[in-house]
Design an enzyme around this catalytic site. Structure first.
Site, PDB file in Angstrom:
ATOM      1  N   ALA A  65      60.193  24.897  58.313  1.00 43.11           N
ATOM      2  CA  ALA A  65      59.602  23.578  58.082  1.00 43.11           C
ATOM      3  C   ALA A  65      58.765  23.192  59.293  1.00 43.11           C
ATOM      4  O   ALA A  65      58.829  23.835  60.348  1.00 43.11           O
ATOM      5  CB  ALA A  65      60.686  22.533  57.834  1.00 43.11           C
ATOM      6  N   LYS A  66      57.978  22.164  59.144  1.00 42.91           N
ATOM      7  CA  LYS A  66      57.218  21.604  60.268  1.00 42.91           C
ATOM      8  C   LYS A  66      56.800  20.196  59.887  1.00 42.91           C
ATOM      9  O   LYS A  66      56.679  19.867  58.704  1.00 42.91           O
ATOM     10  CB  LYS A  66      55.976  22.436  60.575  1.00 42.91           C
ATOM     11  CG  LYS A  66      55.558  22.366  62.028  1.00 42.91           C
ATOM     12  CD  LYS A  66      56.536  23.154  62.906  1.00 42.91           C
ATOM     13  CE  LYS A  66      56.056  23.238  64.342  1.00 42.91           C
ATOM     14  NZ  LYS A  66      56.928  24.115  65.141  1.00 42.91           N
ATOM     15  N   GLY A  67      56.563  19.369  60.888  1.00 40.57           N
ATOM     16  CA  GLY A  67      56.138  18.005  60.600  1.00 40.57           C
ATOM     17  C   GLY A  67      55.460  17.391  61.796  1.00 40.57           C
ATOM     18  O   GLY A  67      55.338  18.017  62.855  1.00 40.57           O
TER      19      GLY A  67
END
Length: 386
Positions: free
Chosen positions: A108-110
């Site tokens: 994931a990444k944000g």
């Protein structure tokens, strides 16, 4: 998501590398369609009330690329240049990184498209908490576990944990990693990515038949990855001869600790007494044993790769090399340790932190380093043998 004008964007790079892997492994188009598509993409508006009462709107993102192996895992970036394509690319790389280290995570990444240097402490807290509230429906210790990244630190993670816990009605330390120790953080997490880079450098030199003791290293980037990598490499007996930041680089210093002390006072490596100034491009072309690109993406391109003289390149940053740059280094016979292996120390120790939070049993710093070395060495050996 890509166009002809963005062929060296992080997403274009990641997709190009994935296509090469698919072809080399002789996987099907069904596999390509599955592996090249993110599982869940969330774009949110993040309002911020400034200290003077003005309300500004920022774009925020959270991409869960895969949840096949377990909850998704990845950092939160505060940087003015991030966009959805870059976030998808970084989430994809996190997926391969977790799989390579055999961690029970997807990627994931944000982040938020904001320059954190323009925020006061209270504005940073309000922005962090509002961003957390916006992505709250899709995160959690069994769903998606954020961590610090460029422009964020353990304080941001404490605010994220608190915001999530307030909504849950009880303390949930496992919702984020990279937290302060007193809130359930792990010893060794701050230096983990740099420690992993140093281990990768040591093993890569051995594979090339070069004695690590006294080997020379140039590091592009002197932030959370580059600095701790430099510290660990010096402790291993290697010689760090050049470092740089966004303003440029320096050579001629006696020790990493001297450079760090200067940076703490002046905010940059440039201008340190007794050193010679060089550009970031000149640093890439120094005649050293090891080059560590530990800044942002796309620093080694088809143009800059032609002048690289290092025998080994260890990617400390995420996606620092474009496909064109990678091809040139391959033609030159340079051994490249890819980012999904070289900088996996951070997510490995984040995994340790998550495990400790779930068990409410915490390890010593020595146990953390020993387990990091064990998992990373296994991954390095697996890659070297295949």
């Amino acid at each position: 998501m890509t166009t002809a004008s963005s062929m060296e964007s992080p997403l274009a790079t990641a997709l190009s590398q994935l296509r090469r892997a698919i072809d080399q492994l002789k996987l099907s188009e069904n596999d390509w369609n599955t592996l090249s598509t993110p599982r869940r993409v969330l774009e949110v508006a993040v309002p911020l009330r400034r200290d003077d009462g003005r309300v500004e709107m920022y774009k925020g993102y959270r991409v869960q690329y895969s949840t096949t192996r377990g909850p998704s895992k990845g950092g939160v970036r505060f940087h003015q240049d991030i966009d959805l394509d870059e976030t998808v690319a970084l989430a994809m790389l996190m997926t391969w990184k977790c799989a390579l280290a055999n961690l029970p995570y997807g990627g994931a990444k944000g982040g938020v498209a904001v320059n954190p240097k323009t925020l006061s402490l209270t504005e940073n807290e309000r922005l962090t908490r509002r961003y957390t509230s916006e992505i709250l429906p899709i995160i959690g210790p069994e769903r998606d576990i954020p961590a610090p990244d460029v422009g964020t630190d353990e304080r941001n993670m404490a605010w994220m944990m608190d915001t999530y816990s307030v909504n849950a009605g009880f303390s949930v330390p496992g919702v984020v990693t990279g937290k302060p120790i007193v809130l359930g953080g792990s010893l060794g997490r701050t230096s983990a990515t740099g420690d992993g880079v140093a281990i990768s450098v040591r093993e890569a030199l051995k594979l090339r038949g070069i004695n690590p003791d006294g080997a020379t290293v140039a590091i592009q980037g002197f932030g959370k990855v580059g600095y701790w990598a430099a510290v660990a490499l010096e402790e291993m007996g290697l010689k760090v001869v050049a470092v740089s930041d966004v303003n440029g680089g320096v050579t001629g210093f006696k020790s990493v600790s001297e450079v760090h002390a200067f940076v703490e006072k002046n905010g940059t490596v440039v201008g340190m007494p007794g050193t010679d100034r060089i550009t970031n491009t000149e640093l890439l072309h120094l005649p050293v044993d090891v080059l560590v690109p530990a800044a942002l993406a796309d620093s080694i391109t088809e143009v800059s790769a032609t002048g690289i003289k290092a025998k080994v390149v260890v990617e400390g940053a995420n996606a620092p090399t474009t496909p064109g740059g990678d091809a040139i280094m391959n033609d030159k016979g340079i051994l490249v340790v890819p980012d999904i292996l070289a900088n996996s120390g951070g997510v490995i120790v984040s995994y340790f932190e998550w495990v400790q939070d779930k068990q409410n049993y915490f390890w010593s710093a020595e146990e953390v380093k020993e387990n990091l070395n064990s998992i990373l060495m296994r991954a390095i050996n697996d890659v070297a043998e295949n």
